[in-house]
Design an enzyme around this catalytic site. Structure first.
Site, PDB file in Angstrom:
ATOM      1  N   ASP B   8      27.304  -2.009 -30.742  1.00  0.00           N
ATOM      2  CA  ASP B   8      26.584  -1.715 -29.523  1.00  0.00           C
ATOM      3  C   ASP B   8      27.279  -2.111 -28.407  1.00  0.00           C
ATOM      4  OD1 ASP B   8      24.075  -1.702 -28.036  1.00  0.00           O
ATOM      5  OD2 ASP B   8      24.434  -4.180 -27.917  1.00  0.00           O
ATOM      6  N   THR B  12      26.661  -6.850 -26.502  1.00  0.00           N
ATOM      7  CA  THR B  12      27.411  -7.214 -27.633  1.00  0.00           C
ATOM      8  C   THR B  12      28.862  -7.092 -27.294  1.00  0.00           C
ATOM      9  OG1 THR B  12      25.914  -5.980 -29.020  1.00  0.00           O
ATOM     10  CG2 THR B  12      28.175  -6.266 -29.954  1.00  0.00           C
ATOM     11  N   ARG B  41      17.217  -7.787 -17.563  1.00  0.00           N
ATOM     12  CA  ARG B  41      17.633  -7.280 -18.841  1.00  0.00           C
ATOM     13  C   ARG B  41      16.448  -6.868 -19.656  1.00  0.00           C
ATOM     14  NH1 ARG B  41      20.509  -4.650 -22.377  1.00  0.00           N
ATOM     15  NH2 ARG B  41      21.084  -5.548 -24.309  1.00  0.00           N
ATOM     16  N   SER B 118      25.835   3.643 -28.026  1.00  0.00           N
ATOM     17  CA  SER B 118      25.195   2.955 -26.803  1.00  0.00           C
ATOM     18  C   SER B 118      23.950   3.666 -26.545  1.00  0.00           C
ATOM     19  CB  SER B 118      26.006   2.676 -25.830  1.00  0.00           C
ATOM     20  OG  SER B 118      25.258   2.226 -24.622  1.00  0.00           O
ATOM     21  N   ASN B 119      22.899   3.203 -25.894  1.00  0.00           N
ATOM     22  CA  ASN B 119      21.723   3.588 -25.096  1.00  0.00           C
ATOM     23  C   ASN B 119      22.254   4.331 -23.836  1.00  0.00           C
ATOM     24  OD1 ASN B 119      19.304   3.469 -26.678  1.00  0.00           O
ATOM     25  ND2 ASN B 119      18.921   1.467 -25.834  1.00  0.00           N
ATOM     26  N   LYS B 151      17.305   3.617 -29.052  1.00  0.00           N
ATOM     27  CA  LYS B 151      17.437   2.588 -30.199  1.00  0.00           C
ATOM     28  C   LYS B 151      15.886   2.060 -30.003  1.00  0.00           C
ATOM     29  CE  LYS B 151      22.320   1.700 -30.137  1.00  0.00           C
ATOM     30  NZ  LYS B 151      23.413   0.469 -29.631  1.00  0.00           N
ATOM     31  N   SER B 175      25.742  -5.424 -33.450  1.00  0.00           N
ATOM     32  CA  SER B 175      24.923  -5.873 -32.233  1.00  0.00           C
ATOM     33  C   SER B 175      24.298  -7.157 -32.130  1.00  0.00           C
ATOM     34  CB  SER B 175      23.631  -4.904 -32.257  1.00  0.00           C
ATOM     35  OG  SER B 175      23.102  -5.047 -30.964  1.00  0.00           O
ATOM     36  N   ASN B 177      21.920  -7.611 -30.300  1.00  0.00           N
ATOM     37  CA  ASN B 177      20.589  -7.386 -30.135  1.00  0.00           C
ATOM     38  C   ASN B 177      19.778  -7.286 -31.460  1.00  0.00           C
ATOM     39  OD1 ASN B 177      20.491  -7.148 -27.203  1.00  0.00           O
ATOM     40  ND2 ASN B 177      22.051  -5.501 -27.687  1.00  0.00           N
ATOM     41  N   PHE B 179      16.894  -6.160 -32.119  1.00  0.00           N
ATOM     42  CA  PHE B 179      16.019  -4.940 -32.034  1.00  0.00           C
ATOM     43  C   PHE B 179      16.885  -3.632 -32.764  1.00  0.00           C
ATOM     44  CE2 PHE B 179      17.785  -4.014 -27.987  1.00  0.00           C
ATOM     45  CZ  PHE B 179      18.111  -2.832 -27.993  1.00  0.00           C
ATOM     46  N   ASP B 180      18.301  -3.862 -32.408  1.00  0.00           N
ATOM     47  CA  ASP B 180      19.313  -2.563 -32.657  1.00  0.00           C
ATOM     48  C   ASP B 180      19.583  -2.880 -34.307  1.00  0.00           C
ATOM     49  OD1 ASP B 180      20.940  -0.709 -32.539  1.00  0.00           O
ATOM     50  OD2 ASP B 180      22.448  -1.849 -31.151  1.00  0.00           O
TER      51      ASP B 180
END
Lengths: 225, 225
Positions: B8, B12, B41, B118-119, B151, B175, B177, B179-180
């Site tokens: 990510d 990250t 963010r 990545s998003n 994601k 990651s 994150n 959620f990821d």
């Protein structure tokens, strides 16, 4: 033709900040109660979005409980399992905003159909509205649980219309939550934003509500014009 | 068989809090910079979840800009359009965390393939990583933009695997994150959570990462064992 009004429940009819009083009692540092309530609510919604996006639907009560545990960890408030259970019970008995019943009665007296439309399950929302003294003032509770998706997935607004057998231009989503207003408008419904705090910002997505009101009695007046 | 590591980017590899210094310069009340960066963010991610859930994909940069405008309104910080443009430019030049390049070089020296996932769009992420001095230390940039989902939609992790032509048990999502991490694990990949802050909580969903590390050099050591 009269419009049909579908009311969001959490935040629009029911005051989710009503849990703050109980948090003040349970938290060893009572000054954290306001922040706890706010973050709990934000996380609950984030979890519903993420469960929805992952195609991993769970009943909304599970999002609420997961968000409670997360907030407890994030704020390092050290609540016990018993505290969690107790707070979940309080969350199931939150009060309605004071403008709700008068507004619903005005609308129904004018022959306008009013339904609840919520992320919560039919059972959870019916109990919540009954305890808050609102259930008998509405026609029916419609839940996303039937389609196993969460707002603002277009599928849930399509389900609402199918249920109501209404045309999009005649079907209103009434919500204090911008994500719900935007979701409904994106799905082709009409929408009213209940801006319960005068400084609440709307998401700058280029999708605007058809109507903005400070509370539900103003909504009732404007709908009956 | 060697694992393939998909990193990510935002949070990250790239330090999204790096925008705080510029916010301190631009905001009339510099003490709001930390809260502004944090809420910007959070809102950026919320917007990606909601755009994804609505089936209304927009490039991630648009989520970032919408979230910037929202945060400005919510905190009543009164930034100008010019300030927004400037902050978006700064966001495109954020620094990498200091452990990134040494860790990538160790992994690649050991023959382990490292990609960015990545998003952000391929173009935006490639430029960002180039400016941060990281791009040449990775094989390739893979973007969700190809599938127009965000994601943690399972479709993006399936796309990653198709792209890499790897088995799930051999494909790692790295990651910071949660959620990821949860999205990747839910989609059957292996996952490592980079817990960049020692008090960062993980979502209590009953889905855990295969590995938790404080930063990427520890990840490199453990992957090479």
């Amino acid at each position: 033709m009269q419009p049909v009004l579908a009311f969001d429940v959490y935040g629009t009819i029911i005051d989710t900040q009503g849990v703050t009083v109980e948090l003040e009692r349970r938290l060893s540092d009572a000054s954290k109660a306001g922040e706890f309530a706010k973050r709990w609510r934000e996380k609950q919604l984030e979890y519903s979005f993420r469960h929805g996006l992952m195609g991993a639907y769970v009943p909304f009560t599970e999002c609420t409980r997961e968000a409670l545990v997360f907030t407890d960890r994030a704020l390092q408030t050290g609540l016990s399992d018993n505290d969690h259970d107790h707070l979940m019970a309080v969350y199931a008995e939150l009060p309605a905003f004071p403008d709700v019943v008068p507004a619903l009665d005005q609308l129904r007296d004018a022959g306008i159909r009013c339904v609840a439309f919520s992320n919560g399950t039919e059972e959870a929302v019916s109990q919540l509205l009954t305890r808050a003294g609102v259930r008998s003032h509405m026609d029916v509770v419609i839940s996303v649980d039937e389609v196993k998706r969460f707002k603002p997935d277009p599928a849930v607004y399509a389900y609402l219309r199918t249920w109501l057998e209404t045309r999009p231009e005649n079907t209103w989503l009434i919500s204090s939550n911008p994500f719900d207003v935007i979701g409904a408008a994106h799905a082709g419904l009409r929408s009213a934003w209940v801006r319960r705090h005068s400084d609440a910002p709307f998401d700058p997505w280029g999708i605007e509500p058809d109507m903005t009101v400070p509370e539900l009695e103003t909504l009732a007046e404007r709908m009956m014009r």
